[in-house]
Structure formats: C-alpha cells, structure tokens
Design an enzyme around this catalytic site. Sequence first.
Site, mmCIF file in Angstrom:
data_model
loop_
_atom_site.group_PDB
_atom_site.id
_atom_site.type_symbol
_atom_site.label_atom_id
_atom_site.label_comp_id
_atom_site.label_asym_id
_atom_site.label_seq_id
_atom_site.Cartn_x
_atom_site.Cartn_y
_atom_site.Cartn_z
ATOM 1 N N ARG A 103 0.855 -1.202 0.000
ATOM 2 C CA ARG A 103 0.000 0.000 0.000
ATOM 3 C C ARG A 103 0.883 1.241 0.000
ATOM 4 O O ARG A 103 1.664 1.450 0.934
ATOM 5 C CB ARG A 103 -0.889 0.003 1.238
ATOM 6 C CG ARG A 103 -1.843 1.186 1.364
ATOM 7 C CD ARG A 103 -2.610 1.104 2.688
ATOM 8 N NE ARG A 103 -3.325 -0.160 2.813
ATOM 9 C CZ ARG A 103 -3.832 -0.617 3.961
ATOM 10 N NH1 ARG A 103 -3.682 0.073 5.081
ATOM 11 N NH2 ARG A 103 -4.479 -1.765 3.986
ATOM 12 N N HIS A 148 1.624 -2.105 5.658
ATOM 13 C CA HIS A 148 1.461 -2.456 4.242
ATOM 14 C C HIS A 148 2.465 -1.710 3.362
ATOM 15 O O HIS A 148 2.885 -2.230 2.324
ATOM 16 C CB HIS A 148 0.045 -2.113 3.772
ATOM 17 C CG HIS A 148 -1.000 -3.095 4.186
ATOM 18 N ND1 HIS A 148 -1.296 -4.225 3.447
ATOM 19 C CD2 HIS A 148 -1.841 -3.111 5.247
ATOM 20 C CE1 HIS A 148 -2.274 -4.891 4.031
ATOM 21 N NE2 HIS A 148 -2.620 -4.244 5.137
ATOM 22 N N ASP A 155 -3.562 -8.421 3.239
ATOM 23 C CA ASP A 155 -4.917 -8.681 3.743
ATOM 24 C C ASP A 155 -5.520 -9.769 2.873
ATOM 25 O O ASP A 155 -5.565 -9.627 1.638
ATOM 26 C CB ASP A 155 -5.785 -7.420 3.655
ATOM 27 C CG ASP A 155 -5.317 -6.318 4.590
ATOM 28 O OD1 ASP A 155 -4.578 -6.614 5.542
ATOM 29 O OD2 ASP A 155 -5.707 -5.155 4.365
ATOM 30 N N GLU A 238 -7.255 -7.704 13.487
ATOM 31 C CA GLU A 238 -7.845 -7.903 12.157
ATOM 32 C C GLU A 238 -7.572 -9.334 11.708
ATOM 33 O O GLU A 238 -6.413 -9.695 11.443
ATOM 34 C CB GLU A 238 -7.238 -6.917 11.143
ATOM 35 C CG GLU A 238 -7.529 -5.459 11.460
ATOM 36 C CD GLU A 238 -6.837 -4.493 10.520
ATOM 37 O OE1 GLU A 238 -7.132 -3.284 10.619
ATOM 38 O OE2 GLU A 238 -5.993 -4.919 9.690
ATOM 39 N N HIS A 241 -5.335 -9.707 8.417
ATOM 40 C CA HIS A 241 -4.082 -8.956 8.290
ATOM 41 C C HIS A 241 -2.891 -9.801 8.758
ATOM 42 O O HIS A 241 -2.823 -10.190 9.920
ATOM 43 C CB HIS A 241 -4.216 -7.685 9.144
ATOM 44 C CG HIS A 241 -3.018 -6.779 9.133
ATOM 45 N ND1 HIS A 241 -3.075 -5.479 8.660
ATOM 46 C CD2 HIS A 241 -1.742 -6.957 9.571
ATOM 47 C CE1 HIS A 241 -1.897 -4.902 8.810
ATOM 48 N NE2 HIS A 241 -1.069 -5.787 9.352
#
Length: 266
Positions: A103, A148, A155, A238, A241
């Site tokens: 990301r 990320h 994910d 999460e 994740h």
Amino acid sequence: MRTALRALAVTAAALLAATALSPTAQARPEPRAPEEFVALRSVDPTIIQEMRYTTAHTFMGERVDGYRQPVCILTRPAARALHLAQKRLLRQGYSLKVYDCYRPQRAVDHFVRWARDLDDQAMKGEFYPLVDKSRLFEDGYIAEKSGHSRGSTVDLTLVRLPALPTRPYRPGERLTPCFAPKDERFPDNSVDMGTGYDCFDTLSHTDDPRIQGAQRANRRQFLKRTLTEVGFVNLPEEWWHFTHKPELFPDTYFDFPVDRGSVGRH
C-alpha cells in the site's frame, strides 16, 4: 507598434522555453519498486486477487489514491511464502484470496484525510456502523503509517473451490453492516469469517470470544494456522491482516504506485 509586439512575442517565447527547461517545471518520474518487490501473479497465478482499493467498495466509498491497477505487489519472500501456503490449500480444495498487499504512503495519507473529514460518512452503514468516526484514530482503525507500505503485509481470506463469482459493488446501493450474517452482508465468495473485510468493529479481532463454531475455526485453525506455518504473523485486531517475518524493509515506507509498471522489469 509591430516592433513592440514582435519584441513581446519573443520575450514570451523565451519565458516559455525557460519554464519548459526548468527542472521544477518538469514532471517528476514516479518512484519504482526496488528489485526485491514482485507482482504476486508472477510467483503464484492461482491465488485469487480482489484488490478492493482499486474500486469504490471501500470504507471511503471511492478508489484509493495510488491504486492504479488491480495488482498485488509484495516483497519476494512474502510472495513465495504465500505460494507455499497456496499449494497446501489447493490440495484441500481451497484458495487464498488477497484484498490488499503493498500500500503506497499516498494511500495512507488518503485514509487520514478522509478520517479527519467527519462530515463524510457515506459508507458508515457497512464498514463502521457502531463506531463514531471521531474515534477512528484513537481506536486504532486509522493511522498515519501502515505496515502495508513496507511491502511484506497482506490482507487476505480463504475461498472454497471452485470459486463462485462475486458481483461488483454498485455505488449508492443499500448498505448492510459488515458483521451481519454472511447471507445478509455484501456478497463475498470467502468462507464465513464472522465479518466482512475492513470491518471496523471489535468482532474483527481474530480471537473475539463472540466468534465461535465454523467462523472461529476458519479464522484460527485454518487461515491463521496455515499462514503461521509459512512465516506470517497475524495482527490480533484484524483476522485478515498478516505480515511475513522477518521483513525486508522494517523501517521503510514506500510510495510507488500500485500498477504493473512499478515492478515491470523485475
């Protein structure tokens, strides 16, 4: 008069030429990924990719900055580890499906700008129905840095094969809470994990005691165990994740765009 106009024209042309040659006026080339990054598809083309942030089906209701093409990019060790996990899962009739991989920092900055705009709550009904948007930073759902961006975090979920198609999100459609029963929330061909992806709720915590039965088994005994065996560590808040350890770039946050060109020569 003609002489004066001609002089003005020459001066203007000279200024334009100087501006065009000025380094500050020239478009800066986009940063590219280091050689240690690869497109996941080049390592394992069987892993399903549903790159959510290239679509409007996000907690912001729009495509995220920096996501130009739906391609999963990761550091090579993380991609190879997913390949090992995928081989094991395929023998059991399942496949990994990735929602997000590397990301760029510009995407994280986009998240931060959105979180600070308390008037924009278009997707609250699905992604954070029980959370006050003013608490997104305090509760840890949004941060100014993301693992990320270091390239070894992904994910993902599990899909029973053969994978059923998923319909695209239609902007403006009625929203259903991400923790609603699986047959009520937005359709996803994932096995039932108890919540949808990017669900801002404590029910997304991997070990939340309210998640029991098949949902808990899917999270812990299946997804988490499979990825732990190939070197991934789960983020407890999460279920989707995971970060591959040790990270190649534990202290570097990259900002090259998510597109094939960023890793095109690797």
